[in-house]
Design a protein around this motif. Structure first.
Motif, PDB file in Angstrom:
ATOM      1  N   ARG A  10      -1.653   0.061  -1.605  1.00 25.29           N
ATOM      2  CA  ARG A  10      -1.119   0.279  -0.263  1.00 25.29           C
ATOM      3  C   ARG A  10      -1.014   1.772   0.051  1.00 25.29           C
ATOM      4  O   ARG A  10      -1.313   2.211   1.161  1.00 25.29           O
ATOM      5  CB  ARG A  10       0.246  -0.394  -0.130  1.00 25.29           C
ATOM      6  CG  ARG A  10       0.166  -1.922  -0.089  1.00 25.29           C
ATOM      7  CD  ARG A  10       1.517  -2.562  -0.244  1.00 25.29           C
ATOM      8  NE  ARG A  10       1.489  -3.980   0.081  1.00 25.29           N
ATOM      9  CZ  ARG A  10       2.064  -4.929  -0.654  1.00 25.29           C
ATOM     10  NH1 ARG A  10       2.683  -4.617  -1.794  1.00 25.29           N
ATOM     11  NH2 ARG A  10       2.011  -6.195  -0.286  1.00 25.29           N
ATOM     12  N   LEU A  17      -6.038   5.813   5.930  1.00 22.21           N
ATOM     13  CA  LEU A  17      -5.649   5.749   7.334  1.00 22.21           C
ATOM     14  C   LEU A  17      -5.274   7.132   7.856  1.00 22.21           C
ATOM     15  O   LEU A  17      -5.623   7.506   8.984  1.00 22.21           O
ATOM     16  CB  LEU A  17      -4.486   4.770   7.497  1.00 22.21           C
ATOM     17  CG  LEU A  17      -4.277   4.120   8.868  1.00 22.21           C
ATOM     18  CD1 LEU A  17      -5.542   3.442   9.347  1.00 22.21           C
ATOM     19  CD2 LEU A  17      -3.121   3.124   8.816  1.00 22.21           C
ATOM     20  N   LEU A  50      -7.600  -3.284   3.258  1.00 19.86           N
ATOM     21  CA  LEU A  50      -6.398  -3.151   4.076  1.00 19.86           C
ATOM     22  C   LEU A  50      -6.564  -2.047   5.119  1.00 19.86           C
ATOM     23  O   LEU A  50      -6.143  -2.200   6.281  1.00 19.86           O
ATOM     24  CB  LEU A  50      -5.182  -2.859   3.180  1.00 19.86           C
ATOM     25  CG  LEU A  50      -3.842  -2.654   3.891  1.00 19.86           C
ATOM     26  CD1 LEU A  50      -3.506  -3.841   4.783  1.00 19.86           C
ATOM     27  CD2 LEU A  50      -2.728  -2.422   2.871  1.00 19.86           C
ATOM     28  N   GLU A  53      -8.913  -3.414   7.868  1.00 21.38           N
ATOM     29  CA  GLU A  53      -8.219  -4.410   8.697  1.00 21.38           C
ATOM     30  C   GLU A  53      -7.236  -3.739   9.644  1.00 21.38           C
ATOM     31  O   GLU A  53      -7.102  -4.142  10.806  1.00 21.38           O
ATOM     32  CB  GLU A  53      -7.492  -5.418   7.801  1.00 21.38           C
ATOM     33  CG  GLU A  53      -8.434  -6.371   7.057  1.00 21.38           C
ATOM     34  CD  GLU A  53      -7.702  -7.235   6.056  1.00 21.38           C
ATOM     35  OE1 GLU A  53      -6.490  -7.000   5.824  1.00 21.38           O
ATOM     36  OE2 GLU A  53      -8.336  -8.142   5.478  1.00 21.38           O
ATOM     37  N   THR A  54      -6.564  -2.703   9.171  1.00 20.13           N
ATOM     38  CA  THR A  54      -5.594  -1.999  10.011  1.00 20.13           C
ATOM     39  C   THR A  54      -6.293  -1.217  11.108  1.00 20.13           C
ATOM     40  O   THR A  54      -5.849  -1.219  12.266  1.00 20.13           O
ATOM     41  CB  THR A  54      -4.720  -1.069   9.158  1.00 20.13           C
ATOM     42  OG1 THR A  54      -4.071  -1.848   8.135  1.00 20.13           O
ATOM     43  CG2 THR A  54      -3.660  -0.381  10.008  1.00 20.13           C
ATOM     44  N   ILE A  58      -5.625  -1.678  15.096  1.00 20.18           N
ATOM     45  CA  ILE A  58      -4.630  -0.622  15.288  1.00 20.18           C
ATOM     46  C   ILE A  58      -3.989  -0.671  16.678  1.00 20.18           C
ATOM     47  O   ILE A  58      -2.773  -0.469  16.824  1.00 20.18           O
ATOM     48  CB  ILE A  58      -5.257   0.760  14.994  1.00 20.18           C
ATOM     49  CG1 ILE A  58      -4.174   1.783  14.680  1.00 20.18           C
ATOM     50  CG2 ILE A  58      -6.187   1.233  16.102  1.00 20.18           C
ATOM     51  CD1 ILE A  58      -4.728   3.053  14.024  1.00 20.18           C
ATOM     52  N   ALA A  61      -1.552  -3.595  16.656  1.00 16.29           N
ATOM     53  CA  ALA A  61      -0.360  -3.276  15.869  1.00 16.29           C
ATOM     54  C   ALA A  61       0.581  -2.371  16.666  1.00 16.29           C
ATOM     55  O   ALA A  61       1.812  -2.560  16.648  1.00 16.29           O
ATOM     56  CB  ALA A  61      -0.754  -2.610  14.557  1.00 16.29           C
ATOM     57  N   ASN A  79       1.699   5.023  10.572  1.00 14.03           N
ATOM     58  CA  ASN A  79       0.635   4.385   9.805  1.00 14.03           C
ATOM     59  C   ASN A  79       1.184   3.425   8.754  1.00 14.03           C
ATOM     60  O   ASN A  79       0.594   2.384   8.482  1.00 14.03           O
ATOM     61  CB  ASN A  79      -0.259   5.445   9.166  1.00 14.03           C
ATOM     62  CG  ASN A  79      -1.244   6.040  10.153  1.00 14.03           C
ATOM     63  OD1 ASN A  79      -1.616   5.397  11.133  1.00 14.03           O
ATOM     64  ND2 ASN A  79      -1.672   7.269   9.907  1.00 14.03           N
ATOM     65  N   ARG A  82       1.999   0.384  10.720  1.00  8.29           N
ATOM     66  CA  ARG A  82       0.776  -0.334  11.079  1.00  8.29           C
ATOM     67  C   ARG A  82       0.253  -1.147   9.901  1.00  8.29           C
ATOM     68  O   ARG A  82      -0.121  -2.317  10.050  1.00  8.29           O
ATOM     69  CB  ARG A  82      -0.290   0.666  11.540  1.00  8.29           C
ATOM     70  CG  ARG A  82      -0.018   1.311  12.884  1.00  8.29           C
ATOM     71  CD  ARG A  82      -0.850   2.575  13.065  1.00  8.29           C
ATOM     72  NE  ARG A  82      -0.873   3.060  14.436  1.00  8.29           N
ATOM     73  CZ  ARG A  82      -1.341   4.250  14.803  1.00  8.29           C
ATOM     74  NH1 ARG A  82      -1.821   5.081  13.875  1.00  8.29           N
ATOM     75  NH2 ARG A  82      -1.335   4.616  16.071  1.00  8.29           N
ATOM     76  N   LEU A  83       0.205  -0.528   8.737  1.00 15.54           N
ATOM     77  CA  LEU A  83      -0.247  -1.234   7.543  1.00 15.54           C
ATOM     78  C   LEU A  83       0.647  -2.432   7.251  1.00 15.54           C
ATOM     79  O   LEU A  83       0.165  -3.526   6.930  1.00 15.54           O
ATOM     80  CB  LEU A  83      -0.248  -0.290   6.342  1.00 15.54           C
ATOM     81  CG  LEU A  83      -1.355   0.775   6.297  1.00 15.54           C
ATOM     82  CD1 LEU A  83      -0.998   1.854   5.280  1.00 15.54           C
ATOM     83  CD2 LEU A  83      -2.686   0.149   5.934  1.00 15.54           C
ATOM     84  N   VAL A  86       0.001  -5.339   9.752  1.00 15.90           N
ATOM     85  CA  VAL A  86      -1.254  -6.046   9.503  1.00 15.90           C
ATOM     86  C   VAL A  86      -1.156  -6.926   8.262  1.00 15.90           C
ATOM     87  O   VAL A  86      -1.671  -8.052   8.241  1.00 15.90           O
ATOM     88  CB  VAL A  86      -2.416  -5.032   9.394  1.00 15.90           C
ATOM     89  CG1 VAL A  86      -3.680  -5.704   8.884  1.00 15.90           C
ATOM     90  CG2 VAL A  86      -2.672  -4.383  10.749  1.00 15.90           C
ATOM     91  N   GLU A  87      -0.480  -6.449   7.239  1.00 15.76           N
ATOM     92  CA  GLU A  87      -0.306  -7.289   6.044  1.00 15.76           C
ATOM     93  C   GLU A  87       0.562  -8.508   6.338  1.00 15.76           C
ATOM     94  O   GLU A  87       0.249  -9.623   5.922  1.00 15.76           O
ATOM     95  CB  GLU A  87       0.334  -6.465   4.926  1.00 15.76           C
ATOM     96  CG  GLU A  87      -0.666  -5.730   4.053  1.00 15.76           C
ATOM     97  CD  GLU A  87      -0.149  -5.574   2.637  1.00 15.76           C
ATOM     98  OE1 GLU A  87      -0.577  -6.344   1.757  1.00 15.76           O
ATOM     99  OE2 GLU A  87       0.696  -4.681   2.423  1.00 15.76           O
TER     100      GLU A  87
END
Length: 424
Positions: A10, A17, A50, A53-54, A58, A61, A79, A82-83, A86-87
């Protein structure tokens, strides 16, 4: 020290990112610089997935986060949020995501003060997962959306955005028999002859990879060679050849292929793929503009461009870029067209193509090339390719492909291409 709460991948995704959003760098550049080299393969793949996907989500999110933020926190904290979003909406256990993201923020001297904010906001997101599904598809940034709406209309752009919000399928170009390849990998044969898989997993583990029965290439990217229609024994030149899909297509047609690209590393991949597929071509690492060996029957120029047609595969591009370099690219394309024409024999043909959605990098380039070169013509008959929809044809005689085409099957990359013929 042992990884806490799956924090390492992560944190690596966060670094990627940050590289895109704060530094304007693209993911391939960050990866080539060793951004994930310290991670084991499984964590490396997870971090990259990840981050992608983010980036793809974005805008969505940010819309979800907006009601929970009175003011925007620093970019790195945004950020992290955002991560985390999305998770969570992707089905990860909210408790684990929240703990990991709070831990990441807590590690930084300048971000530790936002631990409470990250904890509270992500818990609110987790408490209302249905809110994500009510949001519209992520919108492109204004600098890109506005010219695309002007070119293709708002409904088309909205469909492009919907297509680009979803991970794309995998397309393969068969060396020989599309039906046999489709049966082996569990895919379908598209109208233009490419094979499409909805989900591929590890590409190198697919049947036919080791034996070189196919190579990865978007269905749209496979069409310029279909327009060129190289014949057995013809001398053909692939300018800007890497990553080599078009080189292999021409070699599979038994043409005598010369492939040129400036990148030594990328051309090494071309050579490796030629070896894997049992195909042959002359591979030259050089500046295409410095290459002056002429007399070719056909030249394929896949010119450097904005790459706006590949956003469904590269969601980092609209986030990292702002369009400021497009003018220089358009000018470079014009010079490269003129140079490519000089390498043809009389009566030879040039296919010019770009993976761009901008008319200035496609239709306009052909109009202007025709004006600069008396006697140069567009070969409209070259567009008579199986599977090509007549609606894709353009007024000046080219082919315009867009992500909203075949939207119900996963779309396609945006591309422009046209076949030019020099006077005999």
């Amino acid at each position: 020290m042992a990884d806490q709460d799956g924090r390492a991948p992560r944190k690596a995704a966060l670094d990627l990112l940050q590289g895109v959003t704060a530094e304007g760098r693209l993911l391939p550049e960050l990866m080539a610089a060793g951004a994930l080299s310290a991670l084991p393969p499984e964590d490396r793949a997870r971090a990259q997935r990840l981050a992608i996907e983010t980036l793809r989500a974005i805008d969505r999110a940010d819309r979800l986060l907006k009601p929970y933020l009175q003011r925007n926190p620093p970019l790195i904290v945004r950020n992290v949020l955002r991560l985390g979003v999305v998770e969570i909406v992707g089905g990860a256990a909210p408790h684990g995501v929240v703990n990991a993201m709070v831990g990441i923020v807590g590690q930084g001297k300048r971000t530790a003060q936002f631990k409470g904010l990250v904890n509270a906001v992500l818990r609110k997101v987790a408490a209302d997962p249905a809110a994500w599904d009510k949001l519209p598809a992520p919108r492109l940034p204004g600098w890109l959306r506005q010219p695309l709406v002007a070119a293709w209309g708002r409904p088309a752009v909205e469909t492009m955005e919907a297509v680009q919000a979803v991970a794309p399928p995998l397309d393969l170009t068969p060396k020989a028999d599309p039906q046999a390849v489709a049966a082996a990998v569990g895919g379908i044969v598209l109208p233009t002859g490419s094979v499409r898989l909805a989900s591929a997993g590890q590409v190198t583990a697919l049947p036919g990879y080791d034996s070189g029965d196919w190579w990865v290439q978007d269905a749209a990217a496979a069409l310029p060679v279909r327009l060129l229609a190289p014949k057995s024994g013809e001398k053909v030149l692939d300018l800007c050849a890497a990553p080599g899909g078009k080189t292999m297509q021409m070699a599979a047609a038994e043409a005598s292929v010369t492939a040129i690209d400036l990148s030594e590393a990328r051309m090494a991949r071309v050579s490796a793929n030629l070896a894997r597929t049992g195909l042959t071509a002359e591979v030259i690492v050089a500046d295409a503009m410095a290459f002056d060996r002429g007399g070719f029957d056909a030249v394929l120029l896949d010119a450097p461009c904005s790459a706006t047609g590949t956003m469904r595969r590269h969601p980092d591009l609209p986030v990292a870029k702002d369009g400021s370099e497009f003018g220089a690219l358009i000018a470079q394309q014009e010079v490269m067209i003129d140079h490519a024409l000089s390498l043809l024999r009389p009566g030879g043909r040039l296919v010019f193509c770009t993976c761009s959605l901008l008319p200035d990098e496609g239709e306009v380039q052909i109009d202007e090339a025709l004006a600069r070169h008396p006697g140069l013509t567009v070969d409209r008959a070259a567009l008579d390719v199986p599977g090509v929809d007549p609606a894709w044809r353009t007024e000046e005689g080219g082919l315009r492909l867009r992500p909203d085409y075949w939207a119900d099957q996963g779309g396609m990359d945006g591309f422009y291409m046209a076949c030019l013929t020099t006077p005999a």
